[in-house]
Every structure is written in C-alpha cells, then in structure tokens.
Enzyme design. Structure first.
Site, short mmCIF file in Angstrom:
data_model
loop_
_atom_site.label_atom_id
_atom_site.label_comp_id
_atom_site.label_asym_id
_atom_site.label_seq_id
_atom_site.Cartn_x
_atom_site.Cartn_y
_atom_site.Cartn_z
N ARG A 118 0.85 -1.20 0.00
CA ARG A 118 0.00 0.00 0.00
C ARG A 118 0.88 1.25 0.00
NH1 ARG A 118 -4.40 0.05 4.14
NH2 ARG A 118 -5.55 -1.24 2.68
N ARG A 141 -0.67 -6.33 -9.08
CA ARG A 141 -0.03 -5.74 -7.90
C ARG A 141 0.46 -6.77 -6.89
NH1 ARG A 141 -4.63 -3.11 -3.95
NH2 ARG A 141 -5.90 -4.98 -3.73
N HIS A 216 -3.25 3.08 -9.58
CA HIS A 216 -3.88 3.37 -8.28
C HIS A 216 -2.98 4.31 -7.47
CE1 HIS A 216 -5.87 2.75 -4.51
NE2 HIS A 216 -6.15 1.46 -4.61
N ASP A 264 -15.78 7.56 -2.92
CA ASP A 264 -15.30 6.48 -3.79
C ASP A 264 -16.06 6.60 -5.11
OD1 ASP A 264 -14.07 4.27 -4.79
OD2 ASP A 264 -14.79 2.87 -3.26
N GLU A 318 -6.87 8.12 -9.66
CA GLU A 318 -6.38 6.98 -10.44
C GLU A 318 -6.89 7.01 -11.88
OE1 GLU A 318 -7.67 3.45 -8.25
OE2 GLU A 318 -7.82 4.67 -6.46
O1 LIG Z 1 -6.66 -2.27 -2.06
P1 LIG Z 1 -6.40 -0.89 -1.52
O2 LIG Z 1 -5.07 -0.35 -1.89
O3 LIG Z 1 -6.68 -0.84 -0.05
O4 LIG Z 1 -7.45 0.06 -2.22
C1 LIG Z 1 -8.81 -0.20 -2.13
C2 LIG Z 1 -9.62 0.90 -2.77
O5 LIG Z 1 -9.16 1.10 -4.08
C3 LIG Z 1 -9.83 2.13 -4.80
O6 LIG Z 1 -9.30 2.19 -6.09
C4 LIG Z 1 -11.28 1.79 -4.90
O7 LIG Z 1 -11.96 2.85 -5.57
C5 LIG Z 1 -11.86 1.56 -3.51
O8 LIG Z 1 -13.20 1.11 -3.64
C6 LIG Z 1 -11.08 0.52 -2.76
O9 LIG Z 1 -11.57 0.41 -1.44
#
Ligand SMILES: O=P(O)(O)OC[C@H]1O[C@@H](O)[C@H](O)[C@@H](O)[C@@H]1O
Length: 343
Positions: A118, A141, A216, A264, A318
């Site tokens: 992350r 990923r 992302h 979101d 994103e």
């Molecule tokens: O998997 P990660 O990095 O925690 O990200 C999750 C989020 O990623 C975002 O791209 C989505 O729009 C969200 O819905 C989601 O909760």
C-alpha cells in the site's frame, strides 16, 4: 528498432545489463555497440565526467529494499528526481523531486511478497476493484515482475521496464489466462517533465482480450482537508458508495473538488489533466493521461470502519479504464500512460 516513449517521444539507447551487476555495461558509441568491463578506475572517470557535464544520470539499478525485497532505484540528476520501483507489483513506491515526496506509503504497508504494497502506484490489472472473478484489483499488484530494461535514453531520460505475461508463474495468472497469450509491460520514465508510467498490454493470441485497469496513485497529502482536485467538475461519475449510481459533478466555480466525507467515485470520460493542489504543502501535482485511460477514480475512506489509520494523509486519484473495459484485438497493443509533474 528505436522504441518511442509515450509522452516524451524519447528513443532508447545505452542499455545497461539487468540484474544489478555494475561490472559490465554496454554503450552505444558512433552507432556501434561495445561491451566495456567496468573497473573502479573507469567508474571514477565516468562519475567525474558526468559531474563536469552537469549531472548525467546513472542507469537505474536493482537494490535490496524492505525485508530484502528488490526495487529499482532511478535517479534523474538534472531535475533532482528519484524513484523506487519494487519488482513486486511493479509498484512505484516513491517519487521525489528535490527531496519532496509525492507518494504515500502507509505505515501499515506490508512488504512480504504476498500482499499488495500500500504505497505509491499499485497497478490494478486485469481487473479494477470487484468487477470480475479475480481478487480485488486483479493480480498485477501481487505478482513479482521481471525487470527487462534499465537504461538511460538518448535525451537523458532514465528508463525502467518490467514485464509479466501468461507465462509468469502464478496460479491466478494461469486461471485468468486460459488459452489467452498476452504480455503486460510497465515502463517507468524519469525525464525533465516528471515521472511517466505506461502500461502496455499486448495480445499475442488469436481471440480478443478484455480487461479493466487503473494506476492506483496514492498521493501523499498534508491533510485531506487541505487538498483540492481540479479537472473533475462538469462531469459525471459512478458513486461506488451508492450502488454505482450515475451522478453529476457540478461546476466547481474554480474552487476544486474537496473531500469532506468517505468518497469512492469513478469519474467517466475525464479527458483533461487532473491537478491535485495541497494548500499546506504547496504542492501542485498535475496528472496527464492518455485517452485510453478515460476514467479517473477518486477515493478516500475518510475514517470509515477498518480503513488505513493514515487516511488523512493520502488521496487516491487513479487514471483508469473501468466504465468501458479495454478490448485488445489479436496482434494489437493497448497503452495506458500517465505523466506526473510536481510544481
Ligand atoms: O486495495 P487498496 O489499496 O486498499 O485500495 C482499495 C480501494 O481502491 C480504490 O481504487 C477503490 O476505488 C476503492 O473502492 C477501494 O476500497
């Protein structure tokens, strides 16, 4: 054959040997290739020459990172930029310009080669979010990518390329691929304009390939309340917190879009660049993208149950292809690229 980068148009040259080995490099001189055994003396001379020439960048190199997981270290000397690209997930974990960090790395980030990191730019491919049978955001990923190029290009850009394909060792890849033959190449470039990342998906099989994807971007911010996004107004979005209902983002009258609650959204058909302005850090981050990434998602969990404790310190913007999945015909390559600039 010269390869032309997405935004910069630079051609490739001066390939360095992959694998972090510093003893042997290949240079193109007078159009000819020659392999030179690098001695310490030679390296010293090259460093001195680079300094005299005003900061020629070194080729990217592979170095061990957190828990020994390898990343590619990239430095673009003239502009004071530096980037780290973990082989796991091809995750651009960090990008700095004159020591100013643009990306967020969660304190909860796990570097164990099992969970997505992350931080920075995880790649969502071949599935964005829950829209498919794969785990959320697909397998890119959570796969170890192969580094296929570490180079300094003709125009001085610093270039890294990583690859996965239907042949990459992974049960998820095997199950998604079936008879599909494909490869995904991720190209990361540092040049005078900033950081460019480009995902190229080539269909080497005989049937069309369909996927959704997103870059992302976890953008570091001083405090979510101090951040505004420009370029998203006067548009439509799918509200992921309201059953993907289509909604209007009205004209923001120049004030930008603020995040004041859990957000979101998938903004559809965002053609122009999006600017993230952090009024406390005084960072102006511009994200340009190719039209192939016609959507832009905006996400911040805003303290919702179970979310990252660092939620105040990031916003995800994103470039994505979600509302209309990408389709790649046999023999074709799809490219989705973004260019980041920091002022
Ligand atoms: O998997 P990660 O990095 O925690 O990200 C999750 C989020 O990623 C975002 O791209 C989505 O729009 C969200 O819905 C989601 O909760």
């Amino acid at each position: 054959m010269a390869f032309v980068c997405g935004f910069s148009g630079a051609t490739r040259r001066m390939p360095a040997k992959i694998g972090g080995c510093r003893s042997q490099k290949t240079f193109s001189r007078d159009g000819r290739r020659s392999t030179v055994k690098m001695t310490n003396e030679f390296e010293d001379l090259a460093a001195q020459l680079a300094e005299e020439m005003g900061g020629m960048s070194p080729p990217p190199e592979i170095v061990p990172g957190v828990n020994g997981m390898e990343y590619v270290l990239m430095n673009h000397e003239e502009s004071g930029q530096s980037a780290r690209v973990y082989k796991y997930g091809a995750t651009v974990q960090s990008w700095t310009q004159n020591k100013r960090e643009v990306f967020f790395t969660s304190k909860e980030a796990v570097f164990n080669g099992k969970k997505a990191i992350r931080a920075g730019i995880p790649i969502c491919f071949p599935q964005f979010g829950p829209y498919g049978d794969l785990p959320a955001h697909g397998f890119a990923r959570i796969t170890e990518w192969e580094v296929t190029a570490l180079e300094v290009l003709e125009d001085g850009s610093v270039y890294t390329e990583l690859k996965i394909s239907n042949e990459t060792e992974s049960d998820l890849i095997k199950s998604w691929s079936g008879d599909k033959k494909w490869e995904a190449v991720y190209a990361v470039t540092l040049n005078a304009g900033g950081l460019e990342t480009a995902l190229r998906v080539t269909n080497n099989g005989s049937e069309p390939i369909e996927f959704t994807a997103a870059l992302h971007n976890y953008i570091n911010c001083s405090n979510i309340e101090k951040v505004r996004m420009y370029g998203l107004d006067n548009s439509k979005y799918m509200d992921r917190l309201d059953g993907d209902k289509k909604k209007d983002e009205p004209d923001d009258m120049g004030a930008g879009v603020a995040i004041t609650e859990e957000t979101d959204r998938i903004y559809t058909n965002i053609e122009n660049e999006v600017v993230v302005f952090d009024s406390a850090k005084l960072h102006v981050i511009t994200i340009k993208k190719t039209p192939t990434l016609s959507d832009t998602t905006l996400w911040n969990p805003f303290g919702s149950d179970g979310c990252d404790a660092g939620w105040k310190s990031f916003v995800c913007v994103e470039p994505a292809v979600v509302s209309k999945p990408a389709v790649v015909a046999p023999g074709e390559t799809w490219t989705g690229a973004q260019l980041f600039a920091l002022e």
